[in-house]
Design an enzyme around this catalytic site. Structure first.
Site, mmCIF file in Angstrom:
data_model
loop_
_atom_site.group_PDB
_atom_site.id
_atom_site.type_symbol
_atom_site.label_atom_id
_atom_site.label_comp_id
_atom_site.label_asym_id
_atom_site.label_seq_id
_atom_site.Cartn_x
_atom_site.Cartn_y
_atom_site.Cartn_z
ATOM 1 N N GLY A 46 40.872 46.911 57.474
ATOM 2 C CA GLY A 46 40.445 47.907 56.414
ATOM 3 C C GLY A 46 39.098 47.695 56.039
ATOM 4 N N GLN A 51 31.722 48.800 50.821
ATOM 5 C CA GLN A 51 31.271 47.489 51.745
ATOM 6 C C GLN A 51 30.380 47.737 52.687
ATOM 7 O OE1 GLN A 51 35.774 46.877 52.371
ATOM 8 N NE2 GLN A 51 34.953 44.937 52.465
ATOM 9 N N CYS A 93 38.953 39.450 52.946
ATOM 10 C CA CYS A 93 38.131 40.560 52.736
ATOM 11 C C CYS A 93 36.772 40.600 53.377
ATOM 12 C CB CYS A 93 37.870 40.797 51.343
ATOM 13 S SG CYS A 93 36.807 42.299 50.848
ATOM 14 N N LEU A 94 36.397 41.647 54.116
ATOM 15 C CA LEU A 94 34.942 41.534 55.055
ATOM 16 C C LEU A 94 33.974 41.289 54.084
ATOM 17 C CD1 LEU A 94 35.637 44.246 57.598
ATOM 18 C CD2 LEU A 94 35.908 41.816 57.917
ATOM 19 N N HIS A 135 44.310 47.427 48.553
ATOM 20 C CA HIS A 135 43.054 46.652 48.666
ATOM 21 C C HIS A 135 41.801 47.516 48.722
ATOM 22 C CE1 HIS A 135 41.096 42.979 50.127
ATOM 23 N NE2 HIS A 135 39.938 43.828 50.297
ATOM 24 N N GLU A 136 41.843 48.520 49.741
ATOM 25 C CA GLU A 136 40.797 49.462 49.984
ATOM 26 C C GLU A 136 40.560 50.373 48.795
ATOM 27 O OE1 GLU A 136 39.130 48.108 52.065
ATOM 28 O OE2 GLU A 136 40.395 47.102 53.378
ATOM 29 N N HIS A 139 38.624 48.683 45.866
ATOM 30 C CA HIS A 139 37.167 48.649 46.229
ATOM 31 C C HIS A 139 36.345 49.905 45.669
ATOM 32 C CE1 HIS A 139 36.307 45.056 48.519
ATOM 33 N NE2 HIS A 139 37.237 45.328 49.539
HETATM 34 ZN ZN ZN Z 1 38.044 44.102 50.767
#
Ligand code: ZN
Length: 184
Positions: A46, A51, A93-94, A135-136, A139
């Site tokens: 995701g 991000q 998480c990236l 999660h996304e 963000h």
């Molecule tokens: Zn994340």
């Protein structure tokens, strides 16, 4: 399409509430494709627009095993209209390289959004897809997964993460200095 540079925590871009997308044009479409490319290239499941440094309400999700087009989802202005149950999962998480932590979330969600062509998306998600979408969407509201931990746990994992990032930067600097010396 090109991969976009990832925003790494701590960066204030990750703490901002993102704006609704008011018009779906070719530029947003291309950006969505680049987000998918960036997600796959980083082995993520995701990715949210902040991000990759854009504070707009767009996320890309693919929890399938083989990066198949049919499991790729772009959600524009996603809204959770209903949710049920509780679940816990070890998330990464990236924007937090190397950090994993158990997070509690809703088990099942009903999400409404648009796709990149302006079509309506209406899905009931559970399991990993539900966790990933929550999660996304977090963000998009300037919330990172560590913000979902209790304050004691959050302080510990963020402290360790920042220390690790600092070591990483020092290693990178030493490598860069070595490379200069080796060249001369
Ligand atoms: Zn994340």
């Amino acid at each position: 399409m090109a991969r976009l540079p990832l925003v790494i925590y701590p960066d204030s871009i990750l703490t901002r509430r993102c704006a609704d997308i008011l018009e779906l044009d070719g530029e947003i479409y291309e950006f969505g494709q680049a987000m998918a490319e960036t997600m796959y290239g980083s082995n993520g499941i995701g990715l949210a627009a902040p991000q990759v440094a854009r504070n707009i309400r767009l996320v890309t999700v693919d929890v399938g095993q083989d990066n198949a087009a049919e499991t790729l989802m772009h959600l524009v202005n996603p809204v959770i209209v209903e949710s049920h149950g509780r679940t816990t999962y070890e998330e990464g998480c990236l924007s937090f390289p190397g950090l994993y932590a158990e997070v509690r979330r809703q088990k099942e969600i009903h999400v409404q959004a648009y796709d990149l062509d302006g079509g309506e998306v209406d899905i009931h998600a559970e399991g990993l897809l539900s966790i990933c979408i929550q999660h996304e969407i977090d963000h998009l509201n300037g919330v990172c997964f560590v913000d979902r931990l209790n304050s004691v746990k959050r302080k510990l994992v963020v402290r360790d993460y920042l220390r690790e990032q600092e070591f990483q930067r020092e290693d990178d600097t030493i490598d860069a200095i070595r490379a200069i010396h080796e060249e001369s």
